[in-house]
Design a protein around this motif. Structure first.
Motif, PDB file in Angstrom:
ATOM      1  N   LEU A  14      31.604  98.311  32.854  1.00 55.25           N
ATOM      2  CA  LEU A  14      32.788  99.013  33.318  1.00 55.25           C
ATOM      3  C   LEU A  14      33.426  98.165  34.420  1.00 55.25           C
ATOM      4  O   LEU A  14      32.736  97.678  35.314  1.00 55.25           O
ATOM      5  N   ILE A  15      34.754  98.000  34.334  1.00 54.76           N
ATOM      6  CA  ILE A  15      35.494  97.287  35.378  1.00 54.76           C
ATOM      7  C   ILE A  15      36.189  98.352  36.213  1.00 54.76           C
ATOM      8  O   ILE A  15      37.051  99.082  35.712  1.00 54.76           O
ATOM      9  N   PHE A  16      35.770  98.448  37.479  1.00 57.49           N
ATOM     10  CA  PHE A  16      36.271  99.515  38.333  1.00 57.49           C
ATOM     11  C   PHE A  16      37.468  99.071  39.163  1.00 57.49           C
ATOM     12  O   PHE A  16      37.573  97.915  39.572  1.00 57.49           O
ATOM     13  N   GLY A  17      38.338 100.044  39.457  1.00 60.49           N
ATOM     14  CA  GLY A  17      39.349  99.869  40.482  1.00 60.49           C
ATOM     15  C   GLY A  17      38.748 100.182  41.841  1.00 60.49           C
ATOM     16  O   GLY A  17      37.578 100.571  41.952  1.00 60.49           O
ATOM     17  N   THR A  18      39.569 100.033  42.877  1.00 57.89           N
ATOM     18  CA  THR A  18      39.081 100.277  44.240  1.00 57.89           C
ATOM     19  C   THR A  18      38.961 101.760  44.554  1.00 57.89           C
ATOM     20  O   THR A  18      38.315 102.143  45.515  1.00 57.89           O
ATOM     21  N   GLY A  19      39.593 102.598  43.735  1.00 56.35           N
ATOM     22  CA  GLY A  19      39.515 104.031  43.964  1.00 56.35           C
ATOM     23  C   GLY A  19      40.681 104.559  44.780  1.00 56.35           C
ATOM     24  O   GLY A  19      41.334 103.817  45.524  1.00 56.35           O
ATOM     25  N   THR A  20      40.954 105.848  44.645  1.00 60.63           N
ATOM     26  CA  THR A  20      41.920 106.560  45.485  1.00 60.63           C
ATOM     27  C   THR A  20      41.155 107.617  46.258  1.00 60.63           C
ATOM     28  O   THR A  20      40.490 108.460  45.657  1.00 60.63           O
ATOM     29  N   TYR A  49      36.293 108.782  37.061  1.00 56.10           N
ATOM     30  CA  TYR A  49      35.115 109.346  37.713  1.00 56.10           C
ATOM     31  C   TYR A  49      35.526 109.909  39.066  1.00 56.10           C
ATOM     32  O   TYR A  49      36.449 109.419  39.703  1.00 56.10           O
ATOM     33  N   LYS A  50      34.777 110.923  39.509  1.00 59.04           N
ATOM     34  CA  LYS A  50      34.953 111.486  40.850  1.00 59.04           C
ATOM     35  C   LYS A  50      33.719 111.110  41.659  1.00 59.04           C
ATOM     36  O   LYS A  50      32.591 111.363  41.223  1.00 59.04           O
ATOM     37  N   ALA A  80      37.614 113.705  47.510  1.00 55.97           N
ATOM     38  CA  ALA A  80      36.661 112.741  46.949  1.00 55.97           C
ATOM     39  C   ALA A  80      37.395 111.422  46.768  1.00 55.97           C
ATOM     40  O   ALA A  80      38.603 111.326  46.999  1.00 55.97           O
ATOM     41  N   VAL A  81      36.641 110.417  46.333  1.00 59.94           N
ATOM     42  CA  VAL A  81      37.253 109.171  45.866  1.00 59.94           C
ATOM     43  C   VAL A  81      37.294 109.253  44.338  1.00 59.94           C
ATOM     44  O   VAL A  81      36.284 109.563  43.701  1.00 59.94           O
ATOM     45  N   TYR A  82      38.455 109.018  43.775  1.00 60.48           N
ATOM     46  CA  TYR A  82      38.617 109.050  42.322  1.00 60.48           C
ATOM     47  C   TYR A  82      38.668 107.612  41.820  1.00 60.48           C
ATOM     48  O   TYR A  82      39.513 106.815  42.240  1.00 60.48           O
ATOM     49  N   LEU A  83      37.726 107.313  40.930  1.00 58.38           N
ATOM     50  CA  LEU A  83      37.575 105.954  40.422  1.00 58.38           C
ATOM     51  C   LEU A  83      38.086 105.873  38.989  1.00 58.38           C
ATOM     52  O   LEU A  83      37.813 106.751  38.169  1.00 58.38           O
ATOM     53  N   CYS A  84      38.801 104.807  38.726  1.00 52.79           N
ATOM     54  CA  CYS A  84      39.243 104.484  37.376  1.00 52.79           C
ATOM     55  C   CYS A  84      38.436 103.274  36.928  1.00 52.79           C
ATOM     56  O   CYS A  84      38.203 102.338  37.712  1.00 52.79           O
ATOM     57  N   ALA A  85      37.987 103.280  35.690  1.00 52.53           N
ATOM     58  CA  ALA A  85      37.215 102.149  35.167  1.00 52.53           C
ATOM     59  C   ALA A  85      37.633 101.895  33.727  1.00 52.53           C
ATOM     60  O   ALA A  85      37.986 102.824  32.997  1.00 52.53           O
ATOM     61  N   VAL A  86      37.589 100.642  33.335  1.00 51.53           N
ATOM     62  CA  VAL A  86      38.020 100.243  31.991  1.00 51.53           C
ATOM     63  C   VAL A  86      36.890  99.507  31.287  1.00 51.53           C
ATOM     64  O   VAL A  86      36.162  98.725  31.902  1.00 51.53           O
ATOM     65  N   GLU A  87      36.740  99.782  30.007  1.00 55.12           N
ATOM     66  CA  GLU A  87      35.846  99.033  29.143  1.00 55.12           C
ATOM     67  C   GLU A  87      36.720  98.153  28.258  1.00 55.12           C
ATOM     68  O   GLU A  87      37.705  98.618  27.691  1.00 55.12           O
TER      69      GLU A  87
END
Lengths: 111, 118
Positions: free
Chosen positions: A99-105, A36-37, A85-92
């Motif tokens: 959704l389990i999110f990371g802290t983002g870049t 996600y952005k 932006a902050v780019y978010l990674c999430a895993v199902e």
């Protein structure tokens, strides 16, 4: 405990540069990984990846998943200031709706 | 393009007061969610809702929280007695089917409601 880790935490580049954002995960019964952005508020959907080695592409953005090494990368070529932006990674994973999110870049692109 | 809409965009409330955050999910979606993001921290799952009942909730979602779909379009999150630590951005999301079951199952997020408890 399920975990999603993103790196780097922050990235500053100039317009035209290419960037690679990383997301690694440790979860039980992986189902999918999403990028996600997040600009000001809402995370906006970029990609969903479920299979290893198949590149997803949208314009200058592309992403690939490695289920053996448990990571994904998001590439942005010829960056523009609008990519900031902050780019978010999430895993199902598992038998769960969440959704389990990371802290983002946080990516900052300067002219 | 269909989108998830949330109101209000910003809410300031006094500690101990009740707040209701409102969401209109995408119209043909069947799964609804609330997430929150405390400033500087990760986005965290609160609750999912399907078929007019809670499907799953996190340990954050205690007795102070409740969700409701009062009619065919709205989805609300109520916090009964707000605490300072409830200050966060609250995101509503929706998906057509259960997440992770294939292409087209991704969740779409609203713009968020920033809740400030003073």
């Amino acid at each position: 405990e399920d975990k999603v880790v993103q790196s780097p935490l922050s990235l500053v580049v100039h317009e035209g540069d290419t960037v690679t954002l990383n997301c690694s995960y440790e979860v039980t019964n992986f189902r999918s990984l999403l990028w996600y952005k997040q600009e000001k508020k809402a995370p906006t959907f970029l990609f969903m990846l479920t299979s290893s080695g198949i590149e997803k592409k949208s314009g200058r953005l592309s992403s690939i998943l490695d289920k053996k090494e448990l990571f994904s990368i998001l590439n942005i070529t010829a960056t523009q200031t609008g990519d900031s932006a902050v780019y978010l990674c999430a895993v199902e994973a598992g038998d769960t709706d969440k959704l389990i999110f990371g802290t983002g870049t946080r990516l900052q692109v300067f002219p | 393009e269909p989108e998830v809409t949330q109101t209000p965009s910003h809410q300031v409330t006094q500690m101990g007061q009740e707040v209701i955050l409102r969401c209109v999910p995408i119209s043909n979606h069947l799964y609804f969610y609330w997430y929150r993001q405390i400033l500087g921290q990760k986005v965290e799952f609160l609750v999912s809702f399907y078929n007019n009942e809670i499907s799953e909730k996190s340990e954050i979602f205690d007795d102070q929280f409740s969700v409701e779909r009062p009619d065919g379009s709205n989805f609300t999150l109520k916090i009964r007695s707000t605490k300072l630590e409830d200050s966060a951005m609250y995101f509503c999301a929706s998906s057509y089917v259960r997440p992770g079951t294939g292409v087209g199952t991704e969740a779409f997020f609203g713009q968020g409601t920033r809740l400030t408890v003073v």
